[in-house]
Design a protein around this motif. Structure first.
Motif, PDB file in Angstrom:
ATOM      1  N   LEU A   1       0.809  -1.205   0.000  1.00 45.48           N
ATOM      2  CA  LEU A   1       0.000   0.000   0.000  1.00 45.48           C
ATOM      3  C   LEU A   1       0.848   1.264   0.000  1.00 45.48           C
ATOM      4  N   PHE A   2       1.947   1.254   0.747  1.00 48.94           N
ATOM      5  CA  PHE A   2       2.735   2.470   0.903  1.00 48.94           C
ATOM      6  C   PHE A   2       3.321   2.934  -0.427  1.00 48.94           C
ATOM      7  N   SER A   3       4.000   2.027  -1.142  1.00 47.34           N
ATOM      8  CA  SER A   3       4.670   2.445  -2.378  1.00 47.34           C
ATOM      9  C   SER A   3       3.660   2.820  -3.461  1.00 47.34           C
ATOM     10  N   VAL A   4       2.522   2.110  -3.520  1.00 48.71           N
ATOM     11  CA  VAL A   4       1.497   2.453  -4.504  1.00 48.71           C
ATOM     12  C   VAL A   4       0.896   3.817  -4.209  1.00 48.71           C
ATOM     13  N   SER A   5       0.578   4.063  -2.942  1.00 50.31           N
ATOM     14  CA  SER A   5      -0.023   5.359  -2.588  1.00 50.31           C
ATOM     15  C   SER A   5       0.959   6.506  -2.822  1.00 50.31           C
ATOM     16  N   LYS A   6       2.234   6.290  -2.554  1.00 54.09           N
ATOM     17  CA  LYS A   6       3.231   7.345  -2.784  1.00 54.09           C
ATOM     18  C   LYS A   6       3.378   7.642  -4.269  1.00 54.09           C
ATOM     19  N   ALA A   7       3.274   6.610  -5.104  1.00 56.27           N
ATOM     20  CA  ALA A   7       3.337   6.830  -6.547  1.00 56.27           C
ATOM     21  C   ALA A   7       2.157   7.674  -7.009  1.00 56.27           C
ATOM     22  N   LEU A   8       0.967   7.392  -6.484  1.00 50.50           N
ATOM     23  CA  LEU A   8      -0.207   8.183  -6.845  1.00 50.50           C
ATOM     24  C   LEU A   8      -0.058   9.623  -6.377  1.00 50.50           C
TER      25      LEU A   8
ATOM     26  N   PHE B   1       4.860  -6.678 -12.909  1.00 49.97           N
ATOM     27  CA  PHE B   1       5.952  -5.956 -12.254  1.00 49.97           C
ATOM     28  C   PHE B   1       5.372  -4.895 -11.320  1.00 49.97           C
ATOM     29  N   HIS B   2       6.257  -4.169 -10.658  1.00 49.27           N
ATOM     30  CA  HIS B   2       5.851  -3.073  -9.779  1.00 49.27           C
ATOM     31  C   HIS B   2       6.037  -1.744 -10.514  1.00 49.27           C
ATOM     32  N   PRO B   3       4.982  -1.178 -11.072  1.00 41.88           N
ATOM     33  CA  PRO B   3       5.150   0.089 -11.796  1.00 41.88           C
ATOM     34  C   PRO B   3       5.642   1.215 -10.898  1.00 41.88           C
ATOM     35  N   GLU B   4       5.248   1.172  -9.624  1.00 43.42           N
ATOM     36  CA  GLU B   4       5.641   2.225  -8.687  1.00 43.42           C
ATOM     37  C   GLU B   4       7.128   2.183  -8.361  1.00 43.42           C
ATOM     38  N   LYS B   5       7.799   1.086  -8.744  1.00 48.13           N
ATOM     39  CA  LYS B   5       9.239   0.941  -8.503  1.00 48.13           C
ATOM     40  C   LYS B   5      10.014   0.859  -9.811  1.00 48.13           C
ATOM     41  N   SER B   6       9.345   1.185 -10.927  1.00 45.26           N
ATOM     42  CA  SER B   6       9.919   0.950 -12.253  1.00 45.26           C
ATOM     43  C   SER B   6      10.259   2.238 -12.991  1.00 45.26           C
TER      44      SER B   6
ATOM     45  N   ALA C   1       4.795   6.273 -15.988  1.00 49.74           N
ATOM     46  CA  ALA C   1       4.016   6.622 -17.181  1.00 49.74           C
ATOM     47  C   ALA C   1       2.851   5.658 -17.382  1.00 49.74           C
ATOM     48  N   LEU C   2       3.067   4.386 -17.087  1.00 46.73           N
ATOM     49  CA  LEU C   2       1.985   3.402 -17.181  1.00 46.73           C
ATOM     50  C   LEU C   2       0.885   3.713 -16.173  1.00 46.73           C
ATOM     51  N   LEU C   3       1.272   4.037 -14.954  1.00 43.03           N
ATOM     52  CA  LEU C   3       0.284   4.424 -13.947  1.00 43.03           C
ATOM     53  C   LEU C   3      -0.458   5.679 -14.364  1.00 43.03           C
ATOM     54  N   SER C   4       0.269   6.626 -14.953  1.00 42.39           N
ATOM     55  CA  SER C   4      -0.348   7.869 -15.408  1.00 42.39           C
ATOM     56  C   SER C   4      -1.399   7.597 -16.481  1.00 42.39           C
ATOM     57  N   ASN C   5      -1.093   6.673 -17.392  1.00 41.43           N
ATOM     58  CA  ASN C   5      -2.065   6.319 -18.436  1.00 41.43           C
ATOM     59  C   ASN C   5      -3.301   5.640 -17.840  1.00 41.43           C
ATOM     60  N   PHE C   6      -3.097   4.851 -16.794  1.00 44.23           N
ATOM     61  CA  PHE C   6      -4.240   4.234 -16.124  1.00 44.23           C
ATOM     62  C   PHE C   6      -5.125   5.307 -15.490  1.00 44.23           C
ATOM     63  N   LEU C   7      -4.496   6.272 -14.833  1.00 44.87           N
ATOM     64  CA  LEU C   7      -5.264   7.367 -14.227  1.00 44.87           C
ATOM     65  C   LEU C   7      -5.996   8.175 -15.293  1.00 44.87           C
TER      66      LEU C   7
END
Length: 208
Positions: free
Chosen positions: A12-19, A181-186, A192-198
């Motif tokens: 949860l921590f790394s995903v939330s920090k990426a967001l 994989f872990h996008p928040e660590k990539s 950019a992948l997370l950004s496209n999801f958002l």
């Protein structure tokens, strides 16, 4: 608002920090009403498939999937989207995507051995167009896993990586997506992948 499913097994921590770095509003919750009211849902995951299915709010996730809003599984969270896993005995998954989860055998076809878990940076190879890949170029992302999705004969494969087996690295069908994989660590590609999801969540909300 982006919902992160809290079932006590997610990173949860790394995903939330990426967001946060992407400027997204999010909530971490196990509450059905809160999660169903979000614009998109992220299902993170670290640990055992069977333990995760025991703890997962299955009905909530399946109900969310029926809304047509974007849903993203990360690492174990991606594997949970599929039909079955052989980890700790055959276990049923959410069944939102077709395919099975198998363990890396640790042995090549010619008898050589390799390390399990698969841990480190591997290059993504794009297989077919997807909103997740929009305006992106192939690059390296960070994996940590002992099991992989066998989706070689499936139409859900968006990007793959090679680690002695063909690893389904990015998968998706309609509005349901996964990243092994872990996008928040990539690094840049992961963010950019997370950004496209958002972006998909924002665009869907805009046309409602």
């Amino acid at each position: 608002m982006i919902g992160i499913v809290d079932y006590r097994m997610g990173n949860l921590f790394s995903v939330s920090k990426a967001l946060e770095r992407l400027g997204a509003n999010y909530l971490i919750s196990a509450d059905k009403k809160e999660l169903l009211n979000t614009d998109a849902l992220i299902l993170p995951g670290v640990g055992s498939f069977r333990d995760a299915m025991d703890r997962l709010p299955v009905d909530t996730i399946k109900e969310f999937a029926e809304t047509g809003k974007p849903l993203l599984g990360i690492c174990l969270g991606m594997q949970l989207l599929f039909e079955t896993s052989e980890e700790n005995g055959l276990t049923k998954g959410l069944g939102l995507l077709p395919g099975s989860v198998r363990r890396f055998p640790g042995q090549t076809k010619d008898g050589g051995s390799y390390k399990v878990p698969h841990m480190g940076w591997n290059r993504l190879n794009f297989v077919k167009p997807s909103p997740l890949l929009e305006n992106l170029k192939e690059d390296y992302v960070y994996f940590v896993h002992s099991y992989y999705v066998d989706a070689s004969n499936s139409d859900v494969l968006i990007a793959k990586a090679d680690y002695h087996e063909q690893v389904a690295a990015v998968v998706g069908k309609d509005h349901i997506f996964g990243m092994q994989f872990h996008p928040e660590k990539s690094s840049q590609l992961g963010m950019a992948l997370l950004s496209n999801f958002l972006k998909m969540a924002v665009e869907r909300e805009a046309v409602r």
